[in-house]
Design a protein around this motif. Sequence first.
Motif, short mmCIF file in Angstrom:
data_model
loop_
_atom_site.label_atom_id
_atom_site.label_comp_id
_atom_site.label_asym_id
_atom_site.label_seq_id
_atom_site.Cartn_x
_atom_site.Cartn_y
_atom_site.Cartn_z
N GLU A 28 -64.46 -49.17 17.60
CA GLU A 28 -63.46 -48.19 17.64
C GLU A 28 -62.59 -47.98 18.64
OE1 GLU A 28 -65.45 -44.08 19.00
OE2 GLU A 28 -66.41 -44.99 17.43
N HIS A 29 -62.78 -48.86 19.80
CA HIS A 29 -62.15 -48.86 21.37
C HIS A 29 -61.03 -49.97 21.13
CE1 HIS A 29 -64.59 -45.72 22.73
NE2 HIS A 29 -65.98 -46.66 22.21
N HIS A 71 -58.73 -51.28 32.28
CA HIS A 71 -58.02 -51.21 30.94
C HIS A 71 -59.30 -51.31 29.92
CE1 HIS A 71 -58.37 -55.15 32.25
NE2 HIS A 71 -58.31 -55.85 31.02
N TYR A 72 -60.70 -51.63 30.31
CA TYR A 72 -61.65 -51.66 29.56
C TYR A 72 -62.54 -50.30 29.93
CZ TYR A 72 -60.75 -56.26 28.17
OH TYR A 72 -60.22 -57.67 27.64
N THR A 73 -61.84 -49.38 30.67
CA THR A 73 -62.74 -48.27 30.87
C THR A 73 -63.46 -47.52 29.60
OG1 THR A 73 -61.42 -47.70 32.73
CG2 THR A 73 -62.79 -45.87 31.81
N ASP A 74 -62.76 -47.43 28.78
CA ASP A 74 -63.63 -46.67 27.51
C ASP A 74 -64.29 -47.79 26.77
OD1 ASP A 74 -61.60 -44.51 27.69
OD2 ASP A 74 -60.26 -45.09 25.95
N ALA A 75 -64.33 -48.70 26.68
CA ALA A 75 -65.31 -49.86 26.10
C ALA A 75 -66.69 -49.76 27.15
CB ALA A 75 -64.99 -51.08 25.89
N ALA A 80 -72.10 -47.71 28.27
CA ALA A 80 -73.27 -46.87 29.03
C ALA A 80 -73.68 -45.88 28.38
CB ALA A 80 -72.48 -46.40 30.40
N HIS A 81 -73.08 -45.15 27.28
CA HIS A 81 -73.62 -43.87 26.92
C HIS A 81 -74.12 -44.10 25.32
CE1 HIS A 81 -72.59 -41.76 30.40
NE2 HIS A 81 -71.51 -42.28 30.26
#
Length: 214
Positions: A28-29, A71-75, A80-81
């Motif tokens: 979804e990312h 640019h990959y922070t959300d992924a 991590a979670h």
Amino acid sequence: MADQSVRAVIFDLGGVLIDWNPRLIFQEHFATHGVMEAFMADVFWQAHKACHDSDAPFEQTLAVWRDSHPHYTDALDAMAHHWDRAIMGPIPETVSVLDALVARNVPVFALTNWPAQTWPPRMAEGMTPSGADDVFGFLGHFRDIVVSGQEKLAKPDPAIYRLAMTRFGVGPGEALFVDDLATNTRAADEAGLVGHQFLSAGHLQGHLERLGLL
């Protein structure tokens, strides 16, 4: 002719007994499959290995990639979670092979590349099959399990095979090692185990029958 020296079986978990797909964490990312595959190649597998080598929380371990690939922070946050989203459940056909070995009193063990932070395995909330009290109860069949993240060693490092052989009490040629990756089975051969690349439960069962274990 069956190799009568093989008296025990050591299983890998992911891809052999547990179905997993890390792409489920990230789908979804990313807008396209190609962008996700670039992330997998450029970041994920390196970050995944780093998580095996550290007992720190994933978020702390992944900070270096968050800084270098903002640019990959959300992924990376998802990694991590929401690691449990990658766990799809047992592979029932292989669990049946494991059950058959246990019924014949064949010693069974496991050697897995698995982060310590997410051990023991669990499925994401809402993904556990209805009526399943303990979806990974088959792990109780193993006399011992070597988990890479707990040992700070990972396949195909020869040291983790030597550690497993010592822990499991098996000598050279005495245990079949089943893994879905040829790199890992070749390393197992070199360490003194009998490597067998997992292709399917039926293929494995036939091999165990030829060895006289089933």
